[in-house]
Design an enzyme around this catalytic site. Structure first.
Site, PDB file in Angstrom:
ATOM      1  N   CYS A 249       0.824  -1.210   0.000  1.00 39.02           N
ATOM      2  CA  CYS A 249       0.000   0.000   0.000  1.00 39.02           C
ATOM      3  C   CYS A 249       0.859   1.261   0.000  1.00 39.02           C
ATOM      4  CB  CYS A 249      -0.920   0.003   1.226  1.00 39.02           C
ATOM      5  SG  CYS A 249      -2.010   1.440   1.324  1.00 39.02           S
TER       6      CYS A 249
ATOM      7  N   CYS B 168      -0.051   5.510   7.403  1.00 40.98           N
ATOM      8  CA  CYS B 168      -1.395   5.190   7.887  1.00 40.98           C
ATOM      9  C   CYS B 168      -1.313   4.266   9.093  1.00 40.98           C
ATOM     10  CB  CYS B 168      -2.207   4.534   6.774  1.00 40.98           C
ATOM     11  SG  CYS B 168      -3.833   3.943   7.289  1.00 40.98           S
TER      12      CYS B 168
ATOM     13  N   CYS C 133      -6.624   0.754  -0.159  1.00 37.34           N
ATOM     14  CA  CYS C 133      -6.574   0.016   1.102  1.00 37.34           C
ATOM     15  C   CYS C 133      -6.524  -1.462   0.790  1.00 37.34           C
ATOM     16  CB  CYS C 133      -7.776   0.330   1.984  1.00 37.34           C
ATOM     17  SG  CYS C 133      -7.685  -0.464   3.611  1.00 37.34           S
TER      18      CYS C 133
ATOM     19  N   GLN D  18     -16.774 -10.159  14.612  1.00 32.11           N
ATOM     20  CA  GLN D  18     -15.371 -10.448  14.339  1.00 32.11           C
ATOM     21  C   GLN D  18     -14.949  -9.693  13.081  1.00 32.11           C
ATOM     22  OE1 GLN D  18     -13.382 -11.958  16.370  1.00 32.11           O
ATOM     23  NE2 GLN D  18     -14.929 -12.715  17.806  1.00 32.11           N
TER      24      GLN D  18
ATOM     25  N   GLU E 134     -24.718 -12.469  28.517  1.00 33.30           N
ATOM     26  CA  GLU E 134     -24.201 -11.242  27.911  1.00 33.30           C
ATOM     27  C   GLU E 134     -24.738 -10.043  28.673  1.00 33.30           C
ATOM     28  OE1 GLU E 134     -22.669  -8.213  26.037  1.00 33.30           O
ATOM     29  OE2 GLU E 134     -22.010 -10.260  25.571  1.00 33.30           O
TER      30      GLU E 134
ATOM     31  N   CYS F 103      -8.566 -11.345  22.631  1.00 27.61           N
ATOM     32  CA  CYS F 103      -7.926 -10.400  21.711  1.00 27.61           C
ATOM     33  C   CYS F 103      -6.785  -9.675  22.405  1.00 27.61           C
ATOM     34  CB  CYS F 103      -8.952  -9.408  21.167  1.00 27.61           C
ATOM     35  SG  CYS F 103      -9.747  -8.405  22.448  1.00 27.61           S
TER      36      CYS F 103
END
Length: 387
Positions: free
Chosen positions: A52, A58, A132, A230, A275, A344
């Site tokens: 890129c 970026c 991108c 996700q 949740e 994560c």
């Protein structure tokens, strides 16, 4: 220019800098590169040409200059280092699954003064996006039209739903009939699934020809504003496959921090899904899946106790980046035989793994997943079992 063994880049640090044999950090270097006396990088076998034009300015990518082999090693090293920091020997860390280029289905861009894109690395300055290599084409195709439309400061949150792109414009309001018609005209022209505005008082839907959904585990689920999905469908499939393997043949499973049901809707047998986010709970409750029980429960304030957990043959948990510090001690002393932990954040995963290990649980394997290709972001699934 002469170089010594100490000038060879041997690994990548957590933030993506190359680290030489003598401990120096070098931005933009890849494993195998050599660093000359004047600081020049002499590319090695794992150094590739960034695809890129915006790299490294970026902030969307940090590691486009390393090949897939070095990137996969980086993901494994991040996990191993986090576990070692907690005094845990690394288990089997499997070959990372890397999502392909141009597969990311959600993004948050910034716009101001006729430019739009991600912020520059470590800055609030916007890099005007002209290409991108991580976004899905459906998302990137909206960048130029949004550049023309958004002349003031704004945010653009894009998610690829079943019906097309769900676009939320932040810091934008429709003042009068003409502006409202222009915005709905934009939505119609670009075949948006939904267009919503958030002027500081929460998202308001302006355009939604049919209810917007995301299909999870083969089940269409209503997609709330700002809902978590996700990052790539490919990465989601890899995470789901690892979770299903970790759970095995369990027929009564608890899915904690269940979100919209990424894992709950993909598991066999009966599933209890807990949740804390109200919108996600309402969406998941509307999903048609036999044997699913959804509980609106804040697991930080009211974690499941050992007796509640003892009913289940396996537990799946996918907490936010902060991990599951409040739930882990109770899970550690429960009799649950199998645990699939989706994370994560390698650091909080390792911290919680230490809690389980101290209670006699064994970390059998870890499956890394690189959904945020060329970034320093790490996703993983770890399977724990009791001896």
């Amino acid at each position: 220019m002469p170089v010594s063994d100490g000038d060879i880049v041997v690994r990548l640090a957590a933030r993506g800098d190359g680290v030489t044999g003598d401990g120096r950090f070098v931005a933009g270097a890849a494993p195998g590169d050599r660093i000359a006396a004047d600081g020049a990088i002499l590319p090695g076998a794992h150094h590739q040409a960034p695809p890129c034009r915006h790299f490294p300015e970026c902030g969307g990518c940090q590691l486009q200059h390393v090949d897939d082999a070095a990137y996969a090693d980086y993901l494994k090293d991040r996990i191993a280092s986090a576990l070692a920091a907690q005094g845990l020997a690394p288990p089997e860390i499997r070959t990372p699954h890397l999502s392909p280029p141009r597969s990311r289905r959600r993004a948050q861009l910034k716009a101001a003064g006729g430019v739009i894109g991600f912020n520059a690395e470590g800055s609030h300055r916007i890099v005007d996006m002209r290409e991108c290599h991580v976004l899905r084409p459906e998302l990137f195709d909206l960048v130029a039209p949004l550049r023309r439309m958004l002349t003031g400061r704004a945010g653009a949150a894009m998610t690829l739903a079943d019906q097309g792109v769900d676009l939320l414009l932040e810091g934008v309001s429709a003042e009068g009939l003409a502006q409202a018609e222009a915005l709905t005209g934009f939505a119609r022209t670009h075949r948006l699934a939904r267009l919503s505005l958030d002027d500081g008082y929460g998202p308001q839907t302006m355009w939604e020809p049919e209810p917007v959904t995301a299909t999870l585990g083969g089940v269409p689920v209503p997609l709330p504003h700002n809902a978590f999905l996700q990052a790539t469908a490919d990465g989601e499939a890899a995470l789901v496959a690892a979770v299903r393997e970790a759970v095995g043949e369990a027929r009564l499973v608890a899915d904690l921090f269940a979100g919209l049901g990424t894992f709950a809707l993909s598991l066999r047998g009966r599933v209890y899904a807990a949740e804390g986010a109200r919108d996600a709970v309402l969406a998941l409750k509307s999903a048609r899946r036999e044997g699913l029980f959804v509980d609106h429960r804040d697991l930080f304030r009211r974690p499941l106790d050992a007796a509640e957990l003892g009913r289940f043959e396996a537990v799946v948990l996918d907490p936010p980046r902060a991990g599951a510090k409040e739930q882990m001690p109770l899970l550690a002393v429960s009799p649950v035989p199998r645990i699939a932990y989706v994370s994560c954040n390698p650091a909080t995963f390792a911290r919680d793994a230490r809690t389980l290990a101290d209670a006699g649980c064994r970390l059998d394997w870890v499956q890394p997943v690189g959904q945020f290709r060329w970034s320093t972001h790490v996703e993983l699934v770890g399977r724990f079992s009791r001896a």
